[in-house]
Design a protein around this motif. Structure first.
Motif, PDB file in Angstrom:
ATOM      1  N   SER A  55      10.303   4.637   5.855  1.00  0.00           N
ATOM      2  CA  SER A  55      11.471   3.814   5.523  1.00  0.00           C
ATOM      3  C   SER A  55      11.252   3.097   4.194  1.00  0.00           C
ATOM      4  O   SER A  55      12.157   3.061   3.344  1.00  0.00           O
ATOM      5  N   ARG A  56      10.090   2.515   4.008  1.00  0.00           N
ATOM      6  CA  ARG A  56       9.817   1.829   2.736  1.00  0.00           C
ATOM      7  C   ARG A  56       9.715   2.835   1.595  1.00  0.00           C
ATOM      8  O   ARG A  56      10.140   2.544   0.463  1.00  0.00           O
ATOM      9  N   LEU A  57       9.178   3.984   1.872  1.00  0.00           N
ATOM     10  CA  LEU A  57       9.096   5.035   0.850  1.00  0.00           C
ATOM     11  C   LEU A  57      10.482   5.430   0.377  1.00  0.00           C
ATOM     12  O   LEU A  57      10.729   5.607  -0.821  1.00  0.00           O
ATOM     13  N   GLU A  58      11.406   5.535   1.310  1.00  0.00           N
ATOM     14  CA  GLU A  58      12.768   5.942   0.962  1.00  0.00           C
ATOM     15  C   GLU A  58      13.510   4.850   0.193  1.00  0.00           C
ATOM     16  O   GLU A  58      14.272   5.146  -0.740  1.00  0.00           O
ATOM     17  N   THR A  64       0.835  -1.201   0.000  1.00  0.00           N
ATOM     18  CA  THR A  64       0.000   0.000   0.000  1.00  0.00           C
ATOM     19  C   THR A  64       0.870   1.252   0.000  1.00  0.00           C
ATOM     20  O   THR A  64       0.515   2.270  -0.590  1.00  0.00           O
ATOM     21  N   VAL A  65       2.008   1.167   0.665  1.00  0.00           N
ATOM     22  CA  VAL A  65       2.945   2.307   0.681  1.00  0.00           C
ATOM     23  C   VAL A  65       3.398   2.634  -0.736  1.00  0.00           C
ATOM     24  O   VAL A  65       3.418   3.803  -1.154  1.00  0.00           O
ATOM     25  N   ASP A  66       3.775   1.611  -1.496  1.00  0.00           N
ATOM     26  CA  ASP A  66       4.220   1.835  -2.875  1.00  0.00           C
ATOM     27  C   ASP A  66       3.093   2.402  -3.735  1.00  0.00           C
ATOM     28  O   ASP A  66       3.320   3.294  -4.572  1.00  0.00           O
ATOM     29  N   LEU A  67       1.888   1.880  -3.540  1.00  0.00           N
ATOM     30  CA  LEU A  67       0.740   2.366  -4.317  1.00  0.00           C
ATOM     31  C   LEU A  67       0.507   3.849  -4.067  1.00  0.00           C
ATOM     32  O   LEU A  67       0.321   4.628  -5.015  1.00  0.00           O
ATOM     33  N   ILE A  68       0.513   4.247  -2.804  1.00  0.00           N
ATOM     34  CA  ILE A  68       0.280   5.661  -2.472  1.00  0.00           C
ATOM     35  C   ILE A  68       1.397   6.537  -3.026  1.00  0.00           C
ATOM     36  O   ILE A  68       1.148   7.593  -3.627  1.00  0.00           O
ATOM     37  N   ALA A  69       2.641   6.100  -2.850  1.00  0.00           N
ATOM     38  CA  ALA A  69       3.771   6.921  -3.289  1.00  0.00           C
ATOM     39  C   ALA A  69       3.782   7.075  -4.802  1.00  0.00           C
ATOM     40  O   ALA A  69       3.920   8.188  -5.329  1.00  0.00           O
ATOM     41  N   TYR A  70       3.653   5.963  -5.542  1.00  0.00           N
ATOM     42  CA  TYR A  70       3.672   6.044  -6.999  1.00  0.00           C
ATOM     43  C   TYR A  70       2.524   6.904  -7.531  1.00  0.00           C
ATOM     44  O   TYR A  70       2.702   7.741  -8.419  1.00  0.00           O
ATOM     45  N   SER A  71       1.324   6.674  -6.995  1.00  0.00           N
ATOM     46  CA  SER A  71       0.162   7.383  -7.535  1.00  0.00           C
ATOM     47  C   SER A  71       0.247   8.878  -7.292  1.00  0.00           C
ATOM     48  O   SER A  71      -0.095   9.670  -8.184  1.00  0.00           O
ATOM     49  N   GLY A 129      -2.439   9.049   3.174  1.00  0.00           N
ATOM     50  CA  GLY A 129      -2.264   7.609   3.057  1.00  0.00           C
ATOM     51  C   GLY A 129      -1.510   7.025   4.232  1.00  0.00           C
ATOM     52  O   GLY A 129      -1.811   5.916   4.706  1.00  0.00           O
ATOM     53  N   MET A 130      -0.509   7.744   4.722  1.00  0.00           N
ATOM     54  CA  MET A 130       0.259   7.268   5.878  1.00  0.00           C
ATOM     55  C   MET A 130      -0.608   7.177   7.121  1.00  0.00           C
ATOM     56  O   MET A 130      -0.489   6.235   7.917  1.00  0.00           O
ATOM     57  N   LEU A 131      -1.518   8.128   7.309  1.00  0.00           N
ATOM     58  CA  LEU A 131      -2.401   8.100   8.467  1.00  0.00           C
ATOM     59  C   LEU A 131      -3.339   6.896   8.411  1.00  0.00           C
ATOM     60  O   LEU A 131      -3.519   6.190   9.420  1.00  0.00           O
ATOM     61  N   VAL A 132      -3.921   6.635   7.264  1.00  0.00           N
ATOM     62  CA  VAL A 132      -4.812   5.484   7.122  1.00  0.00           C
ATOM     63  C   VAL A 132      -4.035   4.188   7.297  1.00  0.00           C
ATOM     64  O   VAL A 132      -4.516   3.230   7.912  1.00  0.00           O
TER      65      VAL A 132
END
Length: 393
Positions: free
Chosen positions: A319-322, A219-226, A302-305
Protein backbone atom coordinates in the motif's frame (compact mmCIF):
# COMPACT_ATOMS: atom_id res chain seq x y z
CA UNK A 1 107.78 -23.68 -37.11
CA UNK A 2 106.63 -27.14 -36.04
CA UNK A 3 103.25 -27.74 -34.47
CA UNK A 4 104.81 -28.65 -31.13
CA UNK A 5 106.65 -25.30 -30.83
CA UNK A 6 103.80 -23.03 -32.05
CA UNK A 7 102.70 -20.61 -29.27
CA UNK A 8 99.02 -21.60 -29.76
CA UNK A 9 99.72 -25.31 -29.46
CA UNK A 10 98.60 -27.70 -27.96
CA UNK A 11 95.04 -28.12 -29.12
CA UNK A 12 92.39 -26.15 -27.15
CA UNK A 13 88.92 -27.63 -27.07
CA UNK A 14 85.80 -25.85 -25.99
CA UNK A 15 83.78 -29.02 -25.63
CA UNK A 16 84.58 -32.69 -25.90
CA UNK A 17 80.99 -33.46 -26.99
CA UNK A 18 79.18 -32.02 -30.05
CA UNK A 19 80.11 -28.32 -29.87
CA UNK A 20 83.86 -27.79 -30.27
CA UNK A 21 86.45 -25.21 -31.35
CA UNK A 22 90.01 -26.19 -32.22
CA UNK A 23 92.78 -23.57 -32.31
CA UNK A 24 95.68 -24.94 -34.36
CA UNK A 25 98.57 -23.62 -36.52
CA UNK A 26 97.44 -22.44 -39.93
CA UNK A 27 99.54 -24.30 -42.47
CA UNK A 28 98.26 -22.12 -45.31
CA UNK A 29 98.67 -18.68 -43.77
CA UNK A 30 101.37 -19.22 -41.20
CA UNK A 31 99.24 -17.87 -38.37
CA UNK A 32 96.60 -19.75 -36.43
CA UNK A 33 93.40 -21.49 -37.47
CA UNK A 34 90.21 -21.64 -35.38
CA UNK A 35 88.13 -24.60 -36.52
CA UNK A 36 84.48 -24.52 -35.46
CA UNK A 37 83.03 -28.02 -35.36
CA UNK A 38 80.06 -29.77 -33.82
CA UNK A 39 76.78 -28.36 -32.52
CA UNK A 40 76.74 -24.92 -30.93
CA UNK A 41 73.40 -25.10 -29.19
CA UNK A 42 71.82 -24.28 -25.85
CA UNK A 43 72.29 -27.84 -24.64
CA UNK A 44 76.08 -27.37 -24.63
CA UNK A 45 76.12 -23.69 -23.71
CA UNK A 46 77.62 -24.03 -20.22
CA UNK A 47 80.71 -25.95 -21.31
CA UNK A 48 81.06 -23.89 -24.49
CA UNK A 49 80.92 -20.64 -22.55
CA UNK A 50 83.57 -21.75 -20.07
CA UNK A 51 86.12 -22.70 -22.73
CA UNK A 52 85.23 -19.74 -24.96
CA UNK A 53 86.18 -17.44 -22.09
CA UNK A 54 89.61 -19.11 -22.01
CA UNK A 55 90.07 -18.78 -25.79
CA UNK A 56 88.74 -15.23 -26.15
CA UNK A 57 92.01 -13.49 -25.26
CA UNK A 58 93.98 -15.63 -27.74
CA UNK A 59 91.84 -14.84 -30.79
CA UNK A 60 93.78 -12.10 -32.56
CA UNK A 61 93.37 -10.54 -35.99
CA UNK A 62 95.82 -13.06 -37.49
CA UNK A 63 93.59 -16.02 -36.59
CA UNK A 64 91.63 -17.41 -39.52
CA UNK A 65 88.14 -18.85 -38.94
CA UNK A 66 87.12 -22.18 -40.49
CA UNK A 67 83.38 -22.93 -39.98
CA UNK A 68 83.17 -25.66 -42.62
CA UNK A 69 82.58 -28.41 -40.04
CA UNK A 70 80.11 -26.40 -37.96
CA UNK A 71 77.06 -28.48 -37.04
CA UNK A 72 73.76 -27.20 -35.66
CA UNK A 73 73.62 -23.68 -34.25
CA UNK A 74 70.92 -21.72 -32.46
CA UNK A 75 70.68 -18.22 -31.01
CA UNK A 76 72.58 -19.26 -27.87
CA UNK A 77 75.46 -20.56 -29.98
CA UNK A 78 75.38 -17.49 -32.20
CA UNK A 79 75.59 -15.24 -29.15
CA UNK A 80 78.56 -17.25 -27.90
CA UNK A 81 80.29 -16.86 -31.28
CA UNK A 82 79.65 -13.12 -31.08
CA UNK A 83 81.38 -12.93 -27.70
CA UNK A 84 84.23 -15.16 -28.89
CA UNK A 85 84.97 -13.56 -32.27
CA UNK A 86 83.72 -10.02 -31.76
CA UNK A 87 81.16 -8.09 -33.79
CA UNK A 88 83.46 -7.35 -36.73
CA UNK A 89 84.76 -10.91 -37.21
CA UNK A 90 81.24 -12.33 -36.84
CA UNK A 91 79.95 -9.89 -39.45
CA UNK A 92 82.71 -10.96 -41.85
CA UNK A 93 81.84 -14.60 -41.22
CA UNK A 94 78.13 -13.95 -41.82
CA UNK A 95 78.93 -12.10 -45.06
CA UNK A 96 81.02 -14.96 -46.48
CA UNK A 97 78.63 -16.93 -48.68
CA UNK A 98 81.22 -19.67 -49.26
CA UNK A 99 81.67 -20.38 -45.55
CA UNK A 100 78.10 -20.94 -44.32
CA UNK A 101 74.64 -21.64 -45.76
CA UNK A 102 72.26 -18.73 -46.20
CA UNK A 103 70.02 -19.64 -43.24
CA UNK A 104 72.96 -19.75 -40.82
CA UNK A 105 74.35 -16.47 -42.11
CA UNK A 106 70.90 -14.92 -41.61
CA UNK A 107 70.84 -16.20 -38.02
CA UNK A 108 74.28 -14.78 -37.28
CA UNK A 109 73.33 -11.42 -38.78
CA UNK A 110 70.11 -11.24 -36.75
CA UNK A 111 71.84 -12.09 -33.48
CA UNK A 112 74.72 -9.69 -34.18
CA UNK A 113 72.28 -6.89 -35.04
CA UNK A 114 70.27 -7.45 -31.85
CA UNK A 115 73.38 -7.52 -29.68
CA UNK A 116 74.79 -4.40 -31.32
CA UNK A 117 71.53 -2.52 -30.73
CA UNK A 118 71.47 -3.65 -27.11
CA UNK A 119 75.08 -2.59 -26.61
CA UNK A 120 74.52 0.76 -28.32
CA UNK A 121 71.48 1.63 -26.19
CA UNK A 122 72.53 4.15 -23.52
CA UNK A 123 71.87 3.15 -19.93
CA UNK A 124 68.52 4.48 -18.78
CA UNK A 125 68.75 6.80 -15.82
CA UNK A 126 66.20 6.00 -13.15
CA UNK A 127 63.72 8.69 -12.21
CA UNK A 128 60.67 7.85 -10.12
CA UNK A 129 58.59 10.84 -11.24
CA UNK A 130 59.45 10.28 -14.90
CA UNK A 131 58.54 6.60 -14.59
CA UNK A 132 55.17 7.47 -13.05
CA UNK A 133 54.44 10.05 -15.73
CA UNK A 134 55.49 7.61 -18.45
CA UNK A 135 53.16 4.97 -17.02
CA UNK A 136 50.30 7.48 -16.86
CA UNK A 137 50.96 8.52 -20.44
CA UNK A 138 51.02 4.95 -21.70
CA UNK A 139 47.83 4.18 -19.79
CA UNK A 140 46.06 7.18 -21.28
CA UNK A 141 47.25 6.15 -24.73
CA UNK A 142 45.85 2.65 -24.28
CA UNK A 143 42.60 4.11 -22.90
CA UNK A 144 42.26 6.41 -25.90
CA UNK A 145 42.86 3.50 -28.28
CA UNK A 146 40.12 1.54 -26.51
CA UNK A 147 37.71 4.48 -26.79
CA UNK A 148 38.43 4.95 -30.50
CA UNK A 149 38.13 1.22 -31.16
CA UNK A 150 34.86 0.98 -29.22
CA UNK A 151 33.24 3.93 -30.98
CA UNK A 152 34.37 2.64 -34.36
CA UNK A 153 32.96 -0.82 -33.61
CA UNK A 154 29.65 0.74 -32.47
CA UNK A 155 29.45 2.59 -35.79
CA UNK A 156 30.14 -0.62 -37.70
CA UNK A 157 27.39 -2.46 -35.78
CA UNK A 158 24.85 0.33 -36.36
CA UNK A 159 25.67 0.46 -40.08
CA UNK A 160 25.28 -3.31 -40.40
CA UNK A 161 22.05 -3.31 -38.36
CA UNK A 162 20.48 -0.63 -40.55
CA UNK A 163 21.51 -2.48 -43.69
CA UNK A 164 20.09 -5.80 -42.49
CA UNK A 165 16.91 -4.27 -41.04
CA UNK A 166 15.45 -3.58 -44.49
CA UNK A 167 16.14 -7.17 -45.62
CA UNK A 168 13.98 -9.50 -43.48
CA UNK A 169 15.31 -12.59 -45.22
CA UNK A 170 18.70 -11.92 -43.63
CA UNK A 171 17.31 -11.82 -40.09
CA UNK A 172 18.73 -14.68 -38.03
CA UNK A 173 15.86 -15.54 -35.73
CA UNK A 174 17.27 -18.93 -34.69
CA UNK A 175 20.56 -17.42 -33.50
CA UNK A 176 18.62 -14.64 -31.72
CA UNK A 177 16.43 -17.11 -29.83
CA UNK A 178 19.40 -19.31 -28.90
CA UNK A 179 21.34 -16.35 -27.52
CA UNK A 180 18.23 -15.03 -25.76
CA UNK A 181 17.84 -18.32 -23.94
CA UNK A 182 21.48 -18.28 -22.78
CA UNK A 183 21.55 -14.61 -21.77
CA UNK A 184 18.04 -14.21 -20.27
CA UNK A 185 16.40 -17.47 -19.23
CA UNK A 186 19.54 -19.12 -17.86
CA UNK A 187 20.44 -15.99 -15.88
CA UNK A 188 17.10 -15.59 -14.07
CA UNK A 189 17.89 -17.83 -11.04
CA UNK A 190 21.21 -16.21 -10.15
CA UNK A 191 19.90 -12.66 -10.62
CA UNK A 192 16.72 -13.35 -8.63
CA UNK A 193 18.66 -14.91 -5.77
CA UNK A 194 21.33 -12.21 -5.54
CA UNK A 195 18.90 -9.28 -5.75
CA UNK A 196 16.62 -10.96 -3.19
CA UNK A 197 19.55 -11.11 -0.77
CA UNK A 198 20.61 -7.54 -1.51
CA UNK A 199 17.03 -6.37 -0.93
CA UNK A 200 17.06 -8.12 2.43
CA UNK A 201 20.37 -6.42 3.32
CA UNK A 202 19.03 -2.99 2.34
CA UNK A 203 15.95 -3.59 4.50
CA UNK A 204 18.14 -4.59 7.45
CA UNK A 205 20.18 -1.39 7.03
CA UNK A 206 17.03 0.72 6.82
CA UNK A 207 15.57 -0.96 9.88
CA UNK A 208 18.77 -0.38 11.84
CA UNK A 209 19.19 3.29 10.96
CA UNK A 210 15.59 4.52 10.62
CA UNK A 211 14.31 2.78 13.75
CA UNK A 212 16.43 5.13 15.87
CA UNK A 213 14.40 8.04 14.49
CA UNK A 214 11.03 6.31 14.75
CA UNK A 215 10.79 6.24 10.95
CA UNK A 216 10.85 2.53 10.27
CA UNK A 217 7.99 2.88 7.78
CA UNK A 218 10.33 4.78 5.46
CA UNK A 219 12.24 1.53 4.94
CA UNK A 220 9.62 0.79 2.29
CA UNK A 221 10.54 3.98 0.41
CA UNK A 222 14.25 3.22 0.72
CA UNK A 223 13.85 -0.26 -0.75
CA UNK A 224 11.54 0.88 -3.54
CA UNK A 225 13.65 3.87 -4.63
CA UNK A 226 16.94 1.99 -4.49
CA UNK A 227 15.77 -1.00 -6.50
CA UNK A 228 13.54 0.74 -9.01
CA UNK A 229 16.07 3.43 -9.88
CA UNK A 230 19.49 1.90 -9.26
CA UNK A 231 20.04 -1.50 -7.70
CA UNK A 232 17.71 -3.52 -9.92
CA UNK A 233 19.20 -2.53 -13.27
CA UNK A 234 22.73 -2.03 -11.92
CA UNK A 235 23.03 -5.43 -10.24
CA UNK A 236 21.49 -7.13 -13.25
CA UNK A 237 23.92 -5.34 -15.58
CA UNK A 238 26.95 -6.22 -13.46
CA UNK A 239 25.96 -9.89 -13.32
CA UNK A 240 25.34 -9.91 -17.06
CA UNK A 241 28.69 -8.20 -17.66
CA UNK A 242 30.49 -10.93 -15.74
CA UNK A 243 28.43 -13.76 -17.15
CA UNK A 244 27.52 -12.81 -20.72
CA UNK A 245 30.25 -10.42 -21.85
CA UNK A 246 32.86 -13.02 -20.91
CA UNK A 247 30.91 -15.68 -22.81
CA UNK A 248 30.70 -13.50 -25.93
CA UNK A 249 34.44 -12.82 -25.82
CA UNK A 250 35.35 -16.47 -25.25
CA UNK A 251 33.07 -17.68 -28.05
CA UNK A 252 34.22 -15.21 -30.70
CA UNK A 253 37.82 -15.39 -29.46
CA UNK A 254 37.86 -19.16 -29.85
CA UNK A 255 36.53 -18.76 -33.37
CA UNK A 256 39.30 -16.26 -34.06
CA UNK A 257 41.90 -18.66 -32.67
CA UNK A 258 40.55 -21.48 -34.86
CA UNK A 259 40.41 -19.16 -37.91
CA UNK A 260 36.64 -19.65 -38.21
CA UNK A 261 36.09 -15.90 -38.51
CA UNK A 262 38.52 -15.82 -41.45
CA UNK A 263 36.61 -18.71 -43.00
CA UNK A 264 33.36 -16.73 -42.69
CA UNK A 265 34.97 -13.83 -44.54
CA UNK A 266 36.34 -16.16 -47.22
CA UNK A 267 32.80 -17.43 -47.81
CA UNK A 268 31.72 -13.86 -48.52
CA UNK A 269 29.71 -13.51 -45.29
CA UNK A 270 29.83 -10.68 -42.78
CA UNK A 271 31.04 -11.69 -39.27
CA UNK A 272 29.27 -8.66 -37.77
CA UNK A 273 25.97 -9.82 -39.21
CA UNK A 274 26.44 -13.46 -38.25
CA UNK A 275 28.19 -13.23 -34.88
CA UNK A 276 27.55 -9.78 -33.40
CA UNK A 277 24.01 -8.70 -34.29
CA UNK A 278 22.22 -11.78 -32.84
CA UNK A 279 24.12 -11.35 -29.56
CA UNK A 280 23.45 -7.60 -29.39
CA UNK A 281 19.74 -8.04 -30.12
CA UNK A 282 19.45 -10.87 -27.61
CA UNK A 283 21.03 -8.82 -24.84
CA UNK A 284 18.90 -5.79 -25.72
CA UNK A 285 15.85 -7.94 -25.03
CA UNK A 286 17.32 -9.88 -22.12
CA UNK A 287 18.61 -7.13 -19.82
CA UNK A 288 15.31 -5.20 -19.49
CA UNK A 289 13.57 -8.44 -18.55
CA UNK A 290 16.32 -9.36 -16.11
CA UNK A 291 16.20 -5.85 -14.63
CA UNK A 292 12.45 -6.24 -14.02
CA UNK A 293 13.08 -9.59 -12.33
CA UNK A 294 15.81 -7.98 -10.21
CA UNK A 295 13.51 -5.14 -9.16
CA UNK A 296 10.71 -7.47 -8.15
CA UNK A 297 13.05 -9.89 -6.39
CA UNK A 298 14.79 -7.11 -4.45
CA UNK A 299 11.51 -5.59 -3.33
CA UNK A 300 10.24 -9.02 -2.25
CA UNK A 301 13.40 -9.57 -0.20
CA UNK A 302 12.99 -6.20 1.46
CA UNK A 303 9.29 -6.87 2.06
CA UNK A 304 10.09 -10.18 3.76
CA UNK A 305 12.62 -8.59 6.11
CA UNK A 306 10.22 -5.72 6.85
CA UNK A 307 7.52 -8.19 7.79
CA UNK A 308 9.84 -10.20 10.04
CA UNK A 309 11.75 -7.39 11.80
CA UNK A 310 9.64 -4.21 11.51
CA UNK A 311 6.11 -5.63 11.72
CA UNK A 312 5.28 -4.06 8.37
CA UNK A 313 2.84 -6.47 6.81
CA UNK A 314 3.01 -7.18 3.06
CA UNK A 315 -0.34 -5.43 2.62
CA UNK A 316 0.96 -2.27 4.32
CA UNK A 317 4.23 -2.54 2.39
CA UNK A 318 2.47 -2.71 -0.98
CA UNK A 319 0.00 0.00 0.00
CA UNK A 320 2.77 2.45 0.86
CA UNK A 321 4.68 1.41 -2.24
CA UNK A 322 1.67 2.23 -4.39
CA UNK A 323 0.89 5.56 -2.74
CA UNK A 324 4.40 6.99 -2.21
CA UNK A 325 6.52 5.67 -5.11
CA UNK A 326 5.85 7.16 -8.51
CA UNK A 327 6.02 5.37 -11.84
CA UNK A 328 8.85 7.66 -12.94
CA UNK A 329 11.33 5.77 -10.74
CA UNK A 330 10.51 2.51 -12.50
CA UNK A 331 10.78 4.16 -15.91
CA UNK A 332 14.15 5.73 -15.08
CA UNK A 333 15.54 2.33 -14.07
CA UNK A 334 14.16 0.51 -17.10
CA UNK A 335 15.39 3.21 -19.49
CA UNK A 336 18.98 2.48 -18.52
CA UNK A 337 18.71 -1.26 -19.22
CA UNK A 338 18.93 -1.11 -23.06
CA UNK A 339 21.90 1.26 -22.87
CA UNK A 340 23.77 -1.05 -20.50
CA UNK A 341 22.85 -4.07 -22.63
CA UNK A 342 24.15 -2.51 -25.83
CA UNK A 343 27.45 -1.46 -24.27
CA UNK A 344 28.02 -4.84 -22.61
CA UNK A 345 27.32 -6.75 -25.82
CA UNK A 346 29.52 -4.44 -27.92
CA UNK A 347 32.47 -4.68 -25.51
CA UNK A 348 32.18 -8.46 -25.24
CA UNK A 349 32.11 -8.95 -29.01
CA UNK A 350 34.86 -6.39 -29.66
CA UNK A 351 37.25 -8.07 -27.22
CA UNK A 352 36.50 -11.39 -28.92
CA UNK A 353 37.58 -9.98 -32.27
CA UNK A 354 40.79 -8.68 -30.67
CA UNK A 355 41.97 -12.17 -29.72
CA UNK A 356 45.27 -12.95 -31.45
CA UNK A 357 45.04 -16.73 -31.71
CA UNK A 358 46.30 -18.30 -28.48
CA UNK A 359 44.61 -19.59 -25.35
CA UNK A 360 46.42 -16.95 -23.31
CA UNK A 361 45.02 -14.19 -25.53
CA UNK A 362 41.51 -15.59 -25.10
CA UNK A 363 41.88 -15.45 -21.32
CA UNK A 364 43.35 -11.95 -21.32
CA UNK A 365 40.63 -10.48 -23.52
CA UNK A 366 37.88 -12.28 -21.60
CA UNK A 367 39.14 -10.66 -18.40
CA UNK A 368 39.40 -7.31 -20.18
CA UNK A 369 35.81 -7.61 -21.44
CA UNK A 370 34.45 -8.17 -17.93
CA UNK A 371 36.48 -5.31 -16.42
CA UNK A 372 35.59 -2.88 -19.20
CA UNK A 373 31.90 -3.80 -19.12
CA UNK A 374 31.56 -3.31 -15.36
CA UNK A 375 33.55 -0.06 -15.53
CA UNK A 376 31.43 1.35 -18.36
CA UNK A 377 28.18 0.30 -16.68
CA UNK A 378 29.06 2.07 -13.44
CA UNK A 379 30.31 5.20 -15.22
CA UNK A 380 27.19 5.45 -17.39
CA UNK A 381 24.98 4.82 -14.36
CA UNK A 382 26.69 7.66 -12.48
CA UNK A 383 26.25 10.01 -15.45
CA UNK A 384 22.58 9.01 -15.73
CA UNK A 385 22.05 9.65 -12.00
CA UNK A 386 23.52 13.15 -12.32
CA UNK A 387 21.42 13.83 -15.42
CA UNK A 388 18.20 12.69 -13.72
CA UNK A 389 19.02 14.79 -10.65
CA UNK A 390 19.48 17.90 -12.79
CA UNK A 391 16.26 17.17 -14.69
CA UNK A 392 14.34 16.64 -11.45
CA UNK A 393 13.24 13.11 -12.36
Amino acid sequence: MSASTHPLWPLDRVLASPGRAELTPDAAGGGALLSLTGDWTLAHYKALNARAAALRARIGPEVRIDPSALGAIDTAGAKLLHSLLGAQRLAELAADASALPAERRALLKAVASALDVEAAAPPRAGNALADVLEHVGRTMGVFWQHVVGLTGFIGLILETALRVMVQPRRWRITALVANLEKTALDAVPIIALLTFLVGAVVAFLGATVLADFGASIFTVDLIAYSFLREFGVLLAAIIVAGRTASAFTAQIGSMRANEEVDAIRVLGLDPIELLVLPRVYALLLALPMLSFVAMVSGIVGGMLVSALTLDISPVMFLSRLESNVGLIHFLVGMAKAPIFAFLIAVIGCLEGFRVQGSAQSVGEHTTSAVVQSIFVVIVVDAIAALFCMEMGW
